[in-house]
Write a protein that holds these residues in place. Structure first.
Motif, PDB file in Angstrom:
ATOM      1  N   ARG A 309      -7.689  -3.310 -26.989  1.00 18.31           N
ATOM      2  CA  ARG A 309      -8.469  -3.270 -25.499  1.00 18.31           C
ATOM      3  C   ARG A 309      -7.633  -4.154 -24.471  1.00 18.31           C
ATOM      4  N   SER A 310      -7.329  -5.512 -24.900  1.00 17.22           N
ATOM      5  CA  SER A 310      -6.920  -6.230 -23.920  1.00 17.22           C
ATOM      6  C   SER A 310      -5.607  -5.501 -23.352  1.00 17.22           C
ATOM      7  N   ARG A 311      -4.651  -5.014 -24.448  1.00 15.54           N
ATOM      8  CA  ARG A 311      -3.548  -4.571 -23.773  1.00 15.54           C
ATOM      9  C   ARG A 311      -3.679  -3.513 -22.896  1.00 15.54           C
ATOM     10  N   ARG A 312      -4.944  -2.473 -23.180  1.00 12.75           N
ATOM     11  CA  ARG A 312      -5.107  -1.273 -22.488  1.00 12.75           C
ATOM     12  C   ARG A 312      -5.580  -1.833 -20.961  1.00 12.75           C
ATOM     13  N   ARG A 313      -6.487  -2.892 -20.916  1.00  9.89           N
ATOM     14  CA  ARG A 313      -6.938  -3.640 -19.715  1.00  9.89           C
ATOM     15  C   ARG A 313      -5.631  -3.882 -18.875  1.00  9.89           C
ATOM     16  N   LYS A 314      -4.842  -4.594 -19.342  1.00  4.21           N
ATOM     17  CA  LYS A 314      -3.642  -4.973 -18.754  1.00  4.21           C
ATOM     18  C   LYS A 314      -2.707  -4.079 -18.119  1.00  4.21           C
ATOM     19  N   VAL A 315      -2.591  -2.885 -19.058  1.00  8.96           N
ATOM     20  CA  VAL A 315      -1.888  -1.705 -18.571  1.00  8.96           C
ATOM     21  C   VAL A 315      -2.456  -1.147 -17.516  1.00  8.96           C
ATOM     22  N   THR A 316      -3.820  -0.830 -17.570  1.00  9.01           N
ATOM     23  CA  THR A 316      -4.576  -0.463 -16.447  1.00  9.01           C
ATOM     24  C   THR A 316      -4.516  -1.042 -15.209  1.00  9.01           C
ATOM     25  N   TRP A 317      -4.601  -2.414 -15.181  1.00 12.15           N
ATOM     26  CA  TRP A 317      -4.674  -3.312 -14.113  1.00 12.15           C
ATOM     27  C   TRP A 317      -3.129  -3.064 -13.575  1.00 12.15           C
ATOM     28  N   LEU A 318      -2.048  -3.181 -14.098  1.00 13.83           N
ATOM     29  CA  LEU A 318      -0.845  -2.984 -13.807  1.00 13.83           C
ATOM     30  C   LEU A 318      -0.686  -1.672 -12.919  1.00 13.83           C
ATOM     31  N   SER A 320      -2.771   0.231 -11.859  1.00 15.52           N
ATOM     32  CA  SER A 320      -3.556   0.263 -10.694  1.00 15.52           C
ATOM     33  C   SER A 320      -2.948  -0.433  -9.428  1.00 15.52           C
ATOM     34  N   VAL A 321      -2.349  -1.571  -9.768  1.00 13.36           N
ATOM     35  CA  VAL A 321      -1.527  -2.584  -8.788  1.00 13.36           C
ATOM     36  C   VAL A 321      -0.381  -1.714  -8.181  1.00 13.36           C
ATOM     37  N   LEU A 322       0.294  -1.199  -9.224  1.00 17.42           N
ATOM     38  CA  LEU A 322       1.512  -0.187  -8.669  1.00 17.42           C
ATOM     39  C   LEU A 322       1.078   1.012  -7.915  1.00 17.42           C
ATOM     40  N   ILE A 323       0.086   1.539  -8.127  1.00 20.06           N
ATOM     41  CA  ILE A 323      -0.669   2.711  -7.370  1.00 20.06           C
ATOM     42  C   ILE A 323      -0.818   2.164  -5.963  1.00 20.06           C
ATOM     43  N   VAL A 324      -1.590   1.039  -5.975  1.00 21.48           N
ATOM     44  CA  VAL A 324      -1.932   0.431  -4.537  1.00 21.48           C
ATOM     45  C   VAL A 324      -0.553   0.106  -3.653  1.00 21.48           C
ATOM     46  N   LEU A 325       0.300  -0.585  -4.313  1.00 19.55           N
ATOM     47  CA  LEU A 325       1.734  -0.924  -3.775  1.00 19.55           C
ATOM     48  C   LEU A 325       2.192   0.300  -3.483  1.00 19.55           C
ATOM     49  N   ALA A 326       2.442   1.356  -4.204  1.00 15.35           N
ATOM     50  CA  ALA A 326       2.936   2.744  -3.846  1.00 15.35           C
ATOM     51  C   ALA A 326       2.305   3.465  -2.571  1.00 15.35           C
ATOM     52  N   LEU A 327       0.920   3.279  -2.458  1.00 19.20           N
ATOM     53  CA  LEU A 327       0.126   3.942  -1.397  1.00 19.20           C
ATOM     54  C   LEU A 327       0.347   2.869  -0.306  1.00 19.20           C
ATOM     55  N   VAL A 328       0.594   1.661  -0.397  1.00 19.44           N
ATOM     56  CA  VAL A 328       0.968   0.806   0.921  1.00 19.44           C
ATOM     57  C   VAL A 328       2.283   1.148   1.271  1.00 19.44           C
ATOM     58  N   ALA A 329       3.005   1.193   0.340  1.00 16.72           N
ATOM     59  CA  ALA A 329       4.571   1.495   0.792  1.00 16.72           C
ATOM     60  C   ALA A 329       4.749   2.673   1.488  1.00 16.72           C
ATOM     61  N   GLY A 330       3.881   3.594   0.765  1.00 14.13           N
ATOM     62  CA  GLY A 330       4.128   5.021   1.363  1.00 14.13           C
ATOM     63  C   GLY A 330       3.489   4.928   3.018  1.00 14.13           C
ATOM     64  N   GLY A 331       2.543   4.516   3.087  1.00 15.75           N
ATOM     65  CA  GLY A 331       1.737   4.033   4.418  1.00 15.75           C
ATOM     66  C   GLY A 331       2.941   3.618   5.525  1.00 15.75           C
ATOM     67  N   LEU A 332       3.337   2.566   4.986  1.00 12.34           N
ATOM     68  CA  LEU A 332       4.298   1.742   5.950  1.00 12.34           C
ATOM     69  C   LEU A 332       5.454   2.671   6.016  1.00 12.34           C
ATOM     70  N   PHE A 333       6.153   3.195   5.133  1.00 10.13           N
ATOM     71  CA  PHE A 333       7.162   4.366   5.523  1.00 10.13           C
ATOM     72  C   PHE A 333       7.046   5.147   6.536  1.00 10.13           C
ATOM     73  N   ALA A 334       5.712   5.904   6.126  1.00 15.84           N
ATOM     74  CA  ALA A 334       5.251   6.959   7.117  1.00 15.84           C
ATOM     75  C   ALA A 334       5.182   6.417   8.451  1.00 15.84           C
ATOM     76  N   GLY A 335       4.502   5.431   8.574  1.00 16.51           N
ATOM     77  CA  GLY A 335       4.526   4.611   9.825  1.00 16.51           C
ATOM     78  C   GLY A 335       5.766   4.544  10.653  1.00 16.51           C
ATOM     79  N   TYR A 336       6.554   4.104   9.673  1.00 16.56           N
ATOM     80  CA  TYR A 336       7.908   3.515  10.260  1.00 16.56           C
ATOM     81  C   TYR A 336       8.649   4.863  10.827  1.00 16.56           C
ATOM     82  N   ARG A 337       8.570   5.980  10.291  1.00 10.14           N
ATOM     83  CA  ARG A 337       8.955   7.372  10.268  1.00 10.14           C
ATOM     84  C   ARG A 337       8.424   7.667  11.631  1.00 10.14           C
ATOM     85  N   TRP A 338       7.304   7.475  11.923  1.00 10.56           N
ATOM     86  CA  TRP A 338       6.743   7.924  13.277  1.00 10.56           C
ATOM     87  C   TRP A 338       7.226   7.237  14.265  1.00 10.56           C
TER      88      TRP A 338
END
Length: 445
Positions: A309-318, A320-338
């Motif tokens: 369960r602890s490993r699953r929590r850590k993987v889920t957290w990781l 989630s963080v990667l998804i958030v970072l990807a969304l932020v990076a995608g937003g920044l890239f889209a903004g730069y393209r504009w």
């Protein structure tokens, strides 16, 4: 003035269970709560037998230490009664009960506790949990492997590590002596309250200046309002000073208040005391019907499950963080393209240039770069136009930017034409000088 207690005991079957396996007692000096387990066949029997044996020690003691010894002896005797009852009635194999009790002696109380029923003390409007649950999840919390918040929803939160019954021939009971004083309010309860109602809500109700019976009923109602999936039992004890010691009639609630009935079964006695087991306190759950505390394999399985369960929590957290970072990076890239679809005209190294991007920057990162350098010197432009270029001139597209450059080129050329006939330095017209006339003679000498 004497120290006296005013108390109340209330028990309710809850909204899910078909029978009440809890027992509660409020006597002259003894107050206790027991939460039985073992299903319909034995949970009510276990808590009733244990509480009735414990009720025999309700009385006065010379010291809190004497009361502590009396509690210990009574609990050991109650455990023996349960074990013998299982021996006589094999159909009750696996029954057990939690037990939390206190005996007041003057300005002290002797406490005994095993299982996950609880004892709380309200003093100066601050509620404190006195006992510690003997559960597998509490062990994980104590070791820092999970948080108290995670413990509330842990799939093994119902696994008890210590109870009375045919679980252990010599159960380990927590015993302690504490001080008490007028104004203290003690509350004992089964997990039907503490497992359902939040700590802050319990504190809020106990802080109300109402009688113990009203406080106990209010706590029961709060549990019912939250669904009451288990039996719920509450004992509230107020400590006062008084010139008189009121007559106290002991109150028994829950299964201990009913006659103890055993199922009539035909069969031989078992040839040995049943094996020691631990049981989930919720027979309606999907967990196994019993657990083996003496089996290292089972405990290892629980620990390994928690690690998973602890490993699953850590993987889920990781993730989630990667998804958030990807969304932020995608937003920044889209903004730069504009930004790269925008253009403006400005000055670069003393000449007019077309820039791609916007004039802003993010920290040290500029959001524009020179798209096309021209040979138009900014010094060749009229002063007003120079200031426009230095402050940049926005363009919606590269075509518009080229048109702006063309106008600037024409402006620079017009400035150059208007400067013809001037000296090369200031543009001031060169003055013409009339020839000096020759002197004339006025007469002969």
């Amino acid at each position: 003035m004497a120290i006296v207690t005013v108390s109340a005991a209330v028990s309710h079957v809850g909204k899910i269970r078909s029978n009440n396996q809890d027992s509660g007692f409020a006597g002259e000096t003894l107050f206790a709560v027991a939460d039985g387990m073992g299903g319909h066949a034995g949970g009510d029997v276990a808590s009733a037998l244990a509480l009735k044996r414990l009720a025999e020690i309700d009385g006065h003691y010379n010291s809190a230490v004497d009361a502590e010894f009396a509690l210990q002896d009574a609990i050991v005797a109650a455990n023996a009664v349960l074990t013998e009852t299982v021996y006589e009635h094999p159909e009750l194999t696996g029954m057990g009960t939690t037990l939390s009790a206190l005996v007041r002696v003057g300005h002290s109380v002797a406490l005994a506790h095993i299982g996950d029923s609880r004892v709380y003390r309200l003093r100066d409007d601050t509620l404190t949990q006195i006992t510690v649950d003997h559960t597998f999840v509490q062990r994980l919390v104590d070791s820092g492997r999970i948080t108290p918040e995670e413990a509330k929803t842990h799939p093994r939160r119902s696994v008890l590590m210590r109870v009375l019954g045919d679980v252990d021939a010599a159960p380990e009971v927590d015993l302690q002596v504490m001080d008490t004083r007028p104004g203290d309010r003690w509350m004992l309860c089964s997990d039907g309250l503490s497992g359902v109602v939040e700590f802050d809500d319990i504190e809020k109700i106990l802080k109300n200046n109402i009688a113990p019976k009203d406080a106990a009923n209010a706590l029961i109602k709060e549990s019912l309002d939250h669904g009451a999936p288990d039996n719920v039992t509450v004992v509230v004890v107020d400590v006062h000073q008084s010139f008189e010691s009121p007559e106290v009639t002991p109150v028994i609630v829950g299964s201990a208040a009913q006659p103890i009935a055993f199922e009539q079964t035909v069969g031989r006695r078992t040839s040995r005391i049943p094996g020691l087991r631990l049981h989930p306190r919720s027979p309606a759950s999907s967990e196994p019907s019993h657990f083996e505390p003496g089996s290292e394999d089972y405990l290892d399985e629980l620990i390994e499950e928690d690690r998973r369960r602890s490993r699953r929590r850590k993987v889920t957290w990781l993730v989630s963080v990667l998804i958030v970072l990807a969304l932020v990076a995608g937003g920044l890239f889209a903004g730069y393209r504009w930004t790269q679809t925008r253009f403006f005209v400005g000055e670069s190294d003393g000449t007019v240039a077309i820039f791609q991007g916007v004039q802003q920057s993010v920290g040290p990162i500029a959001l524009s770069h020179v798209f096309q350098q021209t040979d138009i010197q900014t010094d060749d432009l009229p002063p007003f136009t120079q200031r426009q270029v230095e402050n940049t001139i926005s363009a919606e597209s590269v075509t518009e930017a080229l048109e702006i450059v063309k106008r600037l080129s024409d402006s620079a050329a017009s400035g150059a034409e208007s400067g013809s006939g001037t000296d090369g330095s200031t543009g001031t017209p060169t003055p013409t000088t009339a020839p000096t006339p020759a002197p004339t003679e006025t007469g002969a000498p």
